[in-house]
Design an enzyme around this catalytic site. Structure first.
Site, PDB file in Angstrom:
ATOM      1  N   GLY A  15       0.807  -1.215   0.000  1.00  0.00           N
ATOM      2  CA  GLY A  15       0.000   0.000   0.000  1.00  0.00           C
ATOM      3  C   GLY A  15       0.835   1.257   0.000  1.00  0.00           C
ATOM      4  O   GLY A  15       0.543   2.206   0.733  1.00  0.00           O
ATOM      5  N   ASN A  64      -4.120  -6.997  -5.975  1.00  0.00           N
ATOM      6  CA  ASN A  64      -5.314  -6.685  -5.207  1.00  0.00           C
ATOM      7  C   ASN A  64      -5.394  -7.697  -4.065  1.00  0.00           C
ATOM      8  O   ASN A  64      -5.735  -8.862  -4.280  1.00  0.00           O
ATOM      9  CB  ASN A  64      -6.552  -6.776  -6.095  1.00  0.00           C
ATOM     10  CG  ASN A  64      -7.828  -6.412  -5.362  1.00  0.00           C
ATOM     11  OD1 ASN A  64      -7.872  -6.409  -4.133  1.00  0.00           O
ATOM     12  ND2 ASN A  64      -8.877  -6.105  -6.103  1.00  0.00           N
ATOM     13  N   ASN A  90       1.262  -2.307   5.352  1.00  0.00           N
ATOM     14  CA  ASN A  90       0.563  -1.031   5.470  1.00  0.00           C
ATOM     15  C   ASN A  90      -0.786  -1.033   4.753  1.00  0.00           C
ATOM     16  O   ASN A  90      -1.693  -0.307   5.158  1.00  0.00           O
ATOM     17  CB  ASN A  90       1.427   0.096   4.911  1.00  0.00           C
ATOM     18  CG  ASN A  90       0.658   1.393   4.775  1.00  0.00           C
ATOM     19  OD1 ASN A  90       0.332   2.052   5.759  1.00  0.00           O
ATOM     20  ND2 ASN A  90       0.328   1.765   3.534  1.00  0.00           N
ATOM     21  N   SER A 145      -3.993   0.684  14.064  1.00  0.00           N
ATOM     22  CA  SER A 145      -4.750   1.926  14.232  1.00  0.00           C
ATOM     23  C   SER A 145      -5.093   2.114  15.700  1.00  0.00           C
ATOM     24  O   SER A 145      -5.246   1.135  16.443  1.00  0.00           O
ATOM     25  CB  SER A 145      -6.054   1.866  13.424  1.00  0.00           C
ATOM     26  OG  SER A 145      -6.912   2.944  13.753  1.00  0.00           O
ATOM     27  N   TYR A 158     -13.734  -2.643  11.215  1.00  0.00           N
ATOM     28  CA  TYR A 158     -12.378  -2.113  11.087  1.00  0.00           C
ATOM     29  C   TYR A 158     -11.626  -2.231  12.403  1.00  0.00           C
ATOM     30  O   TYR A 158     -10.477  -2.676  12.454  1.00  0.00           O
ATOM     31  CB  TYR A 158     -12.441  -0.657  10.631  1.00  0.00           C
ATOM     32  CG  TYR A 158     -11.097  -0.009  10.428  1.00  0.00           C
ATOM     33  CD1 TYR A 158     -10.339  -0.283   9.291  1.00  0.00           C
ATOM     34  CD2 TYR A 158     -10.587   0.896  11.364  1.00  0.00           C
ATOM     35  CE1 TYR A 158      -9.105   0.309   9.102  1.00  0.00           C
ATOM     36  CE2 TYR A 158      -9.360   1.490  11.181  1.00  0.00           C
ATOM     37  CZ  TYR A 158      -8.624   1.207  10.045  1.00  0.00           C
ATOM     38  OH  TYR A 158      -7.390   1.802   9.858  1.00  0.00           O
ATOM     39  N   ALA A 160     -12.128  -4.302  14.797  1.00  0.00           N
ATOM     40  CA  ALA A 160     -11.850  -5.709  15.081  1.00  0.00           C
ATOM     41  C   ALA A 160     -10.642  -6.204  14.288  1.00  0.00           C
ATOM     42  O   ALA A 160      -9.791  -6.928  14.823  1.00  0.00           O
ATOM     43  CB  ALA A 160     -13.075  -6.562  14.764  1.00  0.00           C
ATOM     44  N   LYS A 162      -8.124  -4.445  13.231  1.00  0.00           N
ATOM     45  CA  LYS A 162      -6.899  -3.829  13.744  1.00  0.00           C
ATOM     46  C   LYS A 162      -6.530  -4.381  15.120  1.00  0.00           C
ATOM     47  O   LYS A 162      -5.340  -4.542  15.425  1.00  0.00           O
ATOM     48  CB  LYS A 162      -7.046  -2.309  13.781  1.00  0.00           C
ATOM     49  CG  LYS A 162      -7.162  -1.678  12.395  1.00  0.00           C
ATOM     50  CD  LYS A 162      -5.962  -2.022  11.512  1.00  0.00           C
ATOM     51  CE  LYS A 162      -6.006  -1.327  10.176  1.00  0.00           C
ATOM     52  NZ  LYS A 162      -4.829  -1.637   9.318  1.00  0.00           N
TER      53      LYS A 162
END
Length: 251
Positions: A15, A64, A90, A145, A158, A160, A162
């Protein structure tokens, strides 16, 4: 964990076409790493990152990460061009939605975020760890995060994903320390990127008021932390996830 010569240090940053990933790639190049960059699709941004790396470029790869078998194809392509000594996971995706959406909406978002934010990094780490075991050392940094620690409304999936990557980081650090493989994380809070700025103007005063340092993090703030974790200065650390949130949250 990595007493490597400058000539031997090659890192894959997923990323890395823009934002935090691009900043990480450019920072690591500035401190002597050869950087393999990755994007989910061909783009001018990915081309620009590779160009800006100059002589430190160690390849450009497209995959992807939500697609089956994409991780294996990516890793095989990267190591076909040379050994890898560090991995920075990332790449990630954030879909904001309330918990009360329809089952179909929830499952669609869940499948996508778990695929990219957790399962892809896990698969890459499995490939990288096997590779590092052969060379006797290596390092991994997972970009998590603040939400993985504290939660956030309309971000249950999201958060969960992280939280899962943070705790996997801790467990692998314990498991892999005897093999001289370091596993680290960073947990950014609000970061000033072009993606975050879209539609955020009306919330900016609220966001800044929640940050004692009075500003959002920059991508460079995140990149500096990653460069430290991959340096010999952090050789006695493993399993830590560094908070990059301007003193807005502690745990």
């Amino acid at each position: 964990m990595l007493p490597l010569t400058l000539e031997s240090r090659r890192v894959l940053v997923t990323g890395s076409s823009r934002g935090i990933g691009q900043a990480i790639a450019l920072k690591l190049a500035s401190v002597g790493w050869e950087v393999a960059v990755h994007g989910s699709a061909p783009s001018d941004d990915l081309d620009d990152t590779k160009t800006n790396l100059g002589a430190a470029s160690a390849g450009k790869y497209v995959a992807n990460l939500s697609e089956p078998n994409s991780v294996t194809r990516l890793w095989n392509a990267v190591i076909a061009d040379g050994p890898v000594h560090a991995l920075v996971n990332n790449a990630g995706i954030y879909i904001q939605q309330p918990f009360s959406v329809t089952d179909q909406e929830y499952e669609k978002a869940s499948d996508l975020m778990w695929s990219v934010n957790y399962h892809a990094p896990i698969q890459l780490m499995r490939q990288a760890i096997s590779h590092f075991e052969n060379s006797g050392q290596g390092s991994i940094v997972n970009v998590a995060s603040r939400v993985g620690f504290r939660g956030e409304a309309n971000a249950s999936i999201y958060a969960a994903t992280k939280a899962a990557i943070i705790n996997t980081t801790r467990s692998l650090a314990v498991e892999l320390a005897p093999k001289h493989i370091g596993v680290f994380g960073i947990a950014p809070g609000w970061v000033d990127t072009s993606v975050m700025r879209d539609g955020m103007n009306e919330r900016l005063p609220e966001i800044l008021a929640s940050i004692p340092l009075g500003r959002m993090a920059s991508p460079a703030d995140c990149a500096n932390a990653v460069a430290y974790l991959l340096s010999s200065d952090a050789s006695y650390l493993s399993g830590v996830t560094l908070d990059i949130n301007g003193a807005s949250y502690f745990h």
